[in-house]
Design an enzyme around this catalytic site. Structure first.
Site, short mmCIF file in Angstrom:
data_model
loop_
_atom_site.label_atom_id
_atom_site.label_comp_id
_atom_site.label_asym_id
_atom_site.label_seq_id
_atom_site.Cartn_x
_atom_site.Cartn_y
_atom_site.Cartn_z
N ASP A 84 8.14 7.18 13.64
CA ASP A 84 8.50 5.52 13.49
C ASP A 84 9.20 5.60 14.55
OD1 ASP A 84 7.33 3.39 12.36
OD2 ASP A 84 9.36 4.11 10.85
N ASP B 111 11.31 2.03 13.48
CA ASP B 111 12.01 0.97 12.74
C ASP B 111 12.64 1.38 11.43
OD1 ASP B 111 13.44 -2.20 14.79
OD2 ASP B 111 10.86 -1.76 14.53
N ASP C 129 8.83 5.52 7.81
CA ASP C 129 9.63 4.93 6.96
C ASP C 129 8.14 4.13 6.20
OD1 ASP C 129 9.85 3.09 9.03
OD2 ASP C 129 10.95 1.94 7.35
O1 LIG Z 1 6.47 0.93 12.51
P1 LIG Z 1 7.66 0.65 13.10
O2 LIG Z 1 7.88 0.85 14.39
O3 LIG Z 1 8.68 0.79 11.99
O4 LIG Z 1 7.80 -1.45 13.08
C1 LIG Z 1 7.56 -1.80 12.22
C2 LIG Z 1 7.43 -3.35 12.25
O5 LIG Z 1 9.35 -2.71 12.42
C3 LIG Z 1 10.23 -4.25 12.64
O6 LIG Z 1 10.17 -4.60 11.74
C4 LIG Z 1 12.08 -3.95 10.82
O7 LIG Z 1 12.44 -4.20 11.85
C5 LIG Z 1 13.47 -5.33 11.63
C6 LIG Z 1 14.72 -4.11 13.04
O8 LIG Z 1 15.31 -3.55 12.08
C7 LIG Z 1 14.45 -5.75 10.46
O9 LIG Z 1 14.89 -6.92 11.05
C8 LIG Z 1 12.39 -6.73 9.94
O10 LIG Z 1 12.28 -7.26 8.79
C9 LIG Z 1 11.10 -4.75 9.72
O11 LIG Z 1 9.84 -5.85 9.36
C10 LIG Z 1 9.38 -4.86 14.15
O12 LIG Z 1 10.85 -6.06 14.37
C11 LIG Z 1 8.33 -5.52 13.70
O13 LIG Z 1 7.73 -6.31 14.70
C12 LIG Z 1 7.48 -3.85 13.51
O14 LIG Z 1 6.01 -4.19 13.10
#
Ligand SMILES: O=P(O)(O)OC[C@H]1O[C@H](O[C@H]2O[C@H](CO)[C@@H](O)[C@H](O)[C@H]2O)[C@H](O)[C@@H](O)[C@@H]1O
Length: 399
Positions: free
Chosen positions: A128, A130, A331
């Site tokens: 993954d 983020d 995560d």
């Molecule tokens: O599947 P992933 O790669 O983990 O993406 C899931 C979401 O990740 C991002 O949001 C998350 O990370 C951001 C940066 O650290 C944080 O600000 C936010 O609160 C988290 O939810 C991304 O911006 C989303 O669009 C994704 O869906």
């Protein structure tokens, strides 16, 4: 894994979440809550003694209300300690975490066990983005990956087939990672650029072959392509509506839309939930899920990160091989679909990245992206040593 049968009709209705009656939301607006089905499979191929699960604190909290669900998506450690009856302010003795780790041991301290099992097998790595390869930050546009993490991912991709499966749009996650050695799946797996296999074997009208920017032949699979106009429309209404709420932002992830509330005052979280719910109500073919301080609007189709793992394994020609070990590191709640697929198939395993206890279908845990990096490095080094050993054995035999 039979992709022909699973790909024929990706449009289905949402599974009914357990706590439906307690939330006054229509069926397409339920918070995403992976069921515990498959979590307790006794036939683990790696034999790790498991203790009785700790109570699923987060699920209980989540069931109470929409607002609680939003709060529970990133509980502060102090609250967890309090809920577990611990009064300590210190991070030094994190009893709940230690107890949890008995059930989900660290992939670092279990490294020997993992490599013993991986011996003679081809590891396939799914990651993954983020919270796994990059730390969680307040501004989603600044979720950069460190240079050392990039170098580590590049290093492991030299040794194993590797893919990133993210909730972000595929283009955006590629902009962050910038490594052509990997395969990418964006929009929670609804936009996959993977290796070419004969289209008949993929058997889906939404899969096309093309040449990528590096002149490499690839397959592009977009099972939700018909939803693009709808997603764009919803994105525009959400931007227009949430701009009134200080700190709320909307991100277009191509086949899904994220509404971030990380920077919204807690007293306005309910409002974010309400306005987003109201908009999504007008689209019965869309549903609302939630991740880490983010609400996500996505098509109601039978597709998720778990299906993306199956698709990529099939595209790599590895679905029916016994000597393959898929590992998925993630995560977020959406990663649970991938953990479940691996657990159910009894072939590979998930590693949950979390610094707080969470119920999960993963087998192992890592605390944060820095531990992920350590684990990846160790895996790469182990593989390199094993290859050198093989070569020298081969030389000895041929001499
Ligand atoms: O599947 P992933 O790669 O983990 O993406 C899931 C979401 O990740 C991002 O949001 C998350 O990370 C951001 C940066 O650290 C944080 O600000 C936010 O609160 C988290 O939810 C991304 O911006 C989303 O669009 C994704 O869906």
């Amino acid at each position: 894994m039979d992709l022909k049968t699973t790909h024929n009709s990706p449009v289905i209705t949402d599974p009914v979440p357990v706590s439906k009656s307690r939330l006054s939301l229509s069926s397409n607006l339920m918070p995403y809550s992976p069921t515990s089905a498959g979590y307790s499979s006794p036939s683990l191929y790696i034999n790790i003694p498991r203790r009785k699960p700790i109570p699923d604190l987060l699920d209980n909290v989540r069931a109470n209300s929409w607002l609680d669900a939003m709060k529970s998506s990133s509980p502060p450690r102090k609250k967890l300690n309090k809920d577990f009856g611990l009064d300590n302010e210190s991070d030094e003795i994190d009893h709940p975490y230690l107890t949890w780790m008995i059930k989900y041991p660290s992939a670092l301290s279990s490294f020997e066990e993992i490599t013993a099992y991986a011996k003679g097998k081809k590891i396939v790595l799914f990651m993954d983005y983020d919270g796994t390869l990059s730390p969680i930050v307040d501004n989603p546009d600044n979720a950069f990956m460190s240079a050392s993490m990039r170098a580590t991912v590049k290093y492991v991709a030299k040794h194993f087939p590797a893919a990133i499966i993210s909730g972000r749009s595929r283009d955006k996650v590629f902009e962050f990672v910038k490594l052509t050695e990997l395969y990418y799946a964006g929009s929670h797996g609804m936009d996959i650029m993977g290796p070419v296999r004969k289209l008949e074997s993929i058997g889906h009208p939404n899969c096309i072959s093309l040449t990528d920017k590096q002149d490499k032949e690839v397959n592009l699979f977009q099972p939700a392509s018909e939803f693009l106009p709808m997603i764009d429309e919803v994105f525009r209404s959400l931007v227009e509506t949430v701009k009134r709420i200080n700190g709320a932002t909307v991100e277009n992830n191509k086949f899904c839309v994220s509404v971030h509330y990380r920077n919204v005052d807690t007293e306005n979280w309910d409002l974010v939930g309400q306005v987003v719910t109201e908009i999504v109500k007008g689209y019965p073919r869309l549903r609302l899920t939630h991740g880490r301080k983010v609400l996500e609007v996505r098509p109601v189709i039978d597709w998720n990160k778990g299906k993306a793992v199956e698709f990529l394994m099939d595209s790599l020609g590895l679905s029916d091989c016994d000597d393959v070990l898929p590992i998925y590191i993630g995560d977020d709640r959406t990663d649970e679909d991938a953990f479940k697929v691996l657990r159910k198939a009894n072939r590979g395993f998930g590693i949950l990245v979390s610094s707080v206890p969470k119920e999960t279908a993963a087998f192992y845990s890592l605390r944060d992206p820095s531990e992920v990096m350590e684990f990846l490095k160790s895996l790469g080094r182990w593989k390199k040593r094993a290859s050198l050993q093989n070569e020298s054995n081969h030389l000895t035999i041929t001499i």
